[in-house]
Design a protein around this motif. Structure first.
Motif: not given
Ligand SMILES: [Zn+2]
Length: 338
Positions: A146-151, A173-174, A192-193, A232-234
């Motif tokens: 399971x890995x973030x969809x962005x990568x 994602x989500x 978001x990052x 802001x993302x954190x």
């Protein structure tokens, strides 16, 4: 990342953890021998130390059983967590080196009585939590990653480049759930990052424990030096985490049984940094002067000055006059839809 010794990190984690969630520490390495049981007396608010005094303790990392069927161990700069979901083990992160991964593999095998690792969650792809060599050791057709969809595409391509078979891979994602027969694990992929541009945090609802990777690092300030890190993302991630209302947190620096306090102190740190950087950007202050301002305002204990400065300068150099951060030039994994 803190460079405190492993033993000190683990000891610090234990001291910060409440007895209810962390009642049964296991001393370990290499034999995972059982530690003496914790005191039954209600007055014993401090959990039994994981190890005997340093001179008597075996060398190497240690394993804690955080709750029945949930274990964790710490290596330099990361904490690996694994849990028995009933019909298999879910492992969260694989270690910062091939050596750590090898040790982790034996810990999982010993604690989980050879149940297979059916699921592998990667909180993010920094080398300090998932080194390429170590990660390869855990890839198998029987383990779904399971890995973030962005990568996720970048991850699969990297596996191919290393001449290995791509394992079953889920692009997260989500929010989604890994459902075992006895227990489930909830995953949240940030949109978001934050610490990186592809952070995932995990939650074991049955024991109310969040595994936050580098998003929230109990007892220490978060590392914001990734070229896509965003204050802001954190802050947004902390809001999401706060709503989960968990009773315990395990981050790369250790654990805490007071998530609300950890969220508060991290928020305070991020807001201080955001304000300081934004105000200086308005005045066009040179980066070197910003570093010296940071040095004049040391955050005793919580954020070593060198790390505080690194965070500040890394963010300041990417901050525009409106306070927004643009991603840096270092390799940014391509989003699936980009
Ligand atoms: Zn990281």
């Amino acid at each position: 990342m803190k460079t405190t010794s492993l033993r000190a990190l683990v000891a610090a984690s234990l001291l910060s953890l409440g007895p209810s969630l962390w009642a049964a520490p296991i001393a370990s390495t290499p034999n995972l021998a059982k530690a003496p049981p914790p005191s039954e007396t209600p007055a014993a608010a401090t959990p039994t130390p994981l190890s005997k005094p340093a001179e008597a303790a075996p060398a190497g990392p240690a394993v804690l059983e955080a709750a029945p069927g949930v274990w964790l161990t710490q290596f330099t700069g990361m904490t690996a967590v694994w849990a028995d979901l009933g019909d298999g083990i879910v492992l969260i992160d694989t270690g910062g080196s091939a050596k750590d991964a090898k040790a982790l593999k034996s810990f999982v095998s010993l604690t989980a009585k050879d149940k297979p690792i059916k699921w592998l969650v990667l909180t993010h792809l920094h080398g300090h939590v998932n080194s390429a060599e170590g990660l390869l050791d855990f890839l198998s057709p029987e383990t779904t990653v399971y890995v973030h969809s962005r990568v996720s595409e970048a991850f699969k391509n990297a596996v191919v480049m290393m001449a290995r078979e791509v394992p079953p891979t889920i692009a997260v994602s989500g929010t989604m759930e890994i459902k075992g027969k006895k227990r489930s694990l909830e995953l949240t992929a940030l949109s978001s990052p934050a610490h990186s541009n592809h952070d995932i945090f995990a939650l074991l609802p049955d024991i109310s424990l969040a595994v936050t990777g580098d998003l929230l690092t109990p007892g220490s300030c978060p590392d914001l030096t990734d070229p896509s890190a965003d204050l802001v993302g954190v802050l947004a991630a902390l809001d999401i985490l706060e709503k989960k209302n968990v009773k315990g947190i395990v981050g790369s620096s250790g654990g805490s049984s007071d998530p609300a306090a950890e969220i508060d102190v991290t928020r305070g740190y991020l807001r201080r940094l955001l304000k300081l950087l934004f105000e200086n950007k308005q005045e066009n202050t040179p980066a070197a002067k910003v570093a010296s301002i940071i040095r004049l305002d040391p955050l005793q204990g919580y954020c070593p000055t060198a790390m505080d400065s690194r965070n500040a300068i890394s963010l300041y150099e990417r901050m525009g006059p409106d306070g927004r951060l643009t991603p840096g030039n270092a390799a940014r994994p391509k989003a699936q839809n980009e």
